[in-house]
Design an enzyme around this catalytic site. Sequence first.
Site, PDB file in Angstrom:
ATOM      1  CG  ASP A 124      -2.117   1.227   1.325  1.00 20.28           C
ATOM      2  OD1 ASP A 124      -1.824   1.866   0.549  1.00 20.28           O
ATOM      3  OD2 ASP A 124      -2.622   1.337   2.664  1.00 20.28           O
ATOM      4  CG  PHE A 161     -10.124  -1.275   3.418  1.00 18.31           C
ATOM      5  CD1 PHE A 161      -9.010  -1.060   3.852  1.00 18.31           C
ATOM      6  CD2 PHE A 161     -10.397  -3.205   4.115  1.00 18.31           C
ATOM      7  CE1 PHE A 161      -8.394  -1.120   4.340  1.00 18.31           C
ATOM      8  CE2 PHE A 161      -9.541  -3.072   5.095  1.00 18.31           C
ATOM      9  CZ  PHE A 161      -8.559  -2.743   5.445  1.00 18.31           C
TER      10      PHE A 161
HETATM   11  P1  XMP Z   1       1.919  -0.525   3.711  1.00 23.42           P
HETATM   12  O1  XMP Z   1       1.250   0.922   4.144  1.00 23.42           O
HETATM   13  O2  XMP Z   1       3.184  -0.426   4.815  1.00 23.42           O
HETATM   14  O3  XMP Z   1       0.626  -1.088   4.422  1.00 23.42           O
HETATM   15  O4  XMP Z   1       2.510  -0.937   2.278  1.00 23.42           O
HETATM   16  C1  XMP Z   1       0.810  -2.729   3.915  1.00 23.42           C
HETATM   17  C2  XMP Z   1       0.227  -3.482   5.114  1.00 23.42           C
HETATM   18  O5  XMP Z   1      -1.383  -2.390   5.235  1.00 23.42           O
HETATM   19  C3  XMP Z   1      -2.447  -3.542   5.040  1.00 23.42           C
HETATM   20  N1  XMP Z   1      -3.286  -3.254   4.029  1.00 23.42           N
HETATM   21  C4  XMP Z   1      -4.532  -3.598   3.875  1.00 23.42           C
HETATM   22  N2  XMP Z   1      -5.297  -4.721   4.163  1.00 23.42           N
HETATM   23  N3  XMP Z   1      -6.699  -4.324   2.958  1.00 23.42           N
HETATM   24  C5  XMP Z   1      -5.966  -4.754   3.773  1.00 23.42           C
HETATM   25  O6  XMP Z   1      -7.104  -5.684   5.186  1.00 23.42           O
HETATM   26  C6  XMP Z   1      -6.814  -3.195   1.935  1.00 23.42           C
HETATM   27  O7  XMP Z   1      -7.310  -2.972   1.881  1.00 23.42           O
HETATM   28  C7  XMP Z   1      -4.710  -2.932   2.618  1.00 23.42           C
HETATM   29  N4  XMP Z   1      -3.967  -1.789   2.168  1.00 23.42           N
HETATM   30  C8  XMP Z   1      -2.772  -2.395   3.440  1.00 23.42           C
HETATM   31  C9  XMP Z   1      -1.911  -4.673   4.842  1.00 23.42           C
HETATM   32  O8  XMP Z   1      -1.867  -5.682   6.529  1.00 23.42           O
HETATM   33  C10 XMP Z   1      -0.058  -4.869   4.320  1.00 23.42           C
HETATM   34  O9  XMP Z   1       0.223  -5.954   5.016  1.00 23.42           O
END
Ligand code: XMP
Length: 175
Positions: free
Chosen positions: A101, A150
């Site tokens: 993300d 999401f």
């Molecule tokens: P980053 O922002 O560090 O985040 O790249 C990675 C972690 O954030 C969670 N994440 C999500 N989990 N639906 C989810 O269930 C989503 O749309 C989502 N976006 C981010 C995920 O745990 C990932 O490891």
Amino acid sequence: MMVNMEVLFTQKEIESAVVRLAADITRDYKGKNPLVMGILKGSFIFLADLVRRLDFPVELDFVTLSSYKEKTTSGGEISMDRRFTTDLKGRHVLVVEDIVDTGLTLHFLLDHLREEQAASVRLCALLDKPSRRQMPVQIDYLGFTVPDRFIVGYGLDCAQKYRNLPDICCLDETV
Ligand code: XMP
Ligand code: MG
């Protein structure tokens, strides 16, 4: 509260992606005795499907990461709540994650693994949400790109629910 669930990728589409990724990974890693490192909890279903299609003996480890990015202004405070136990020195490490993300979590982990003197570190991610990226992360093996919504199902949660949905879905909540 109203919950609207929309299927983004069906079980069949997910299976095709897993077959494609497993073929690519098998081609690149066969004979290299890689260590496959799953990030808990989100990757658990993807990882289970993926490793059963890898055509070499697979060695596994797990790490649990959590981020506090919502609570800080500096952003990107990641903590390792459960550490892997394998000695990574000289190992080819393949990290398996559910979704990239902002990139903060993976940027932190990949850096950390390289500091452990792994021979190589690559990333396989089921989903990429590039519109929210804050830190650059190279995804070597990618399932699907998703819009800025999401995502739940196939391991991904909303407040620890919906991980068991067999499809990858978008969740929209309205009060
Ligand atoms: P980053 O922002 O560090 O985040 O790249 C990675 C972690 O954030 C969670 N994440 C999500 N989990 N639906 C989810 O269930 C989503 O749309 C989502 N976006 C981010 C995920 O745990 C990932 O490891
Ligand atoms: Mg996760």
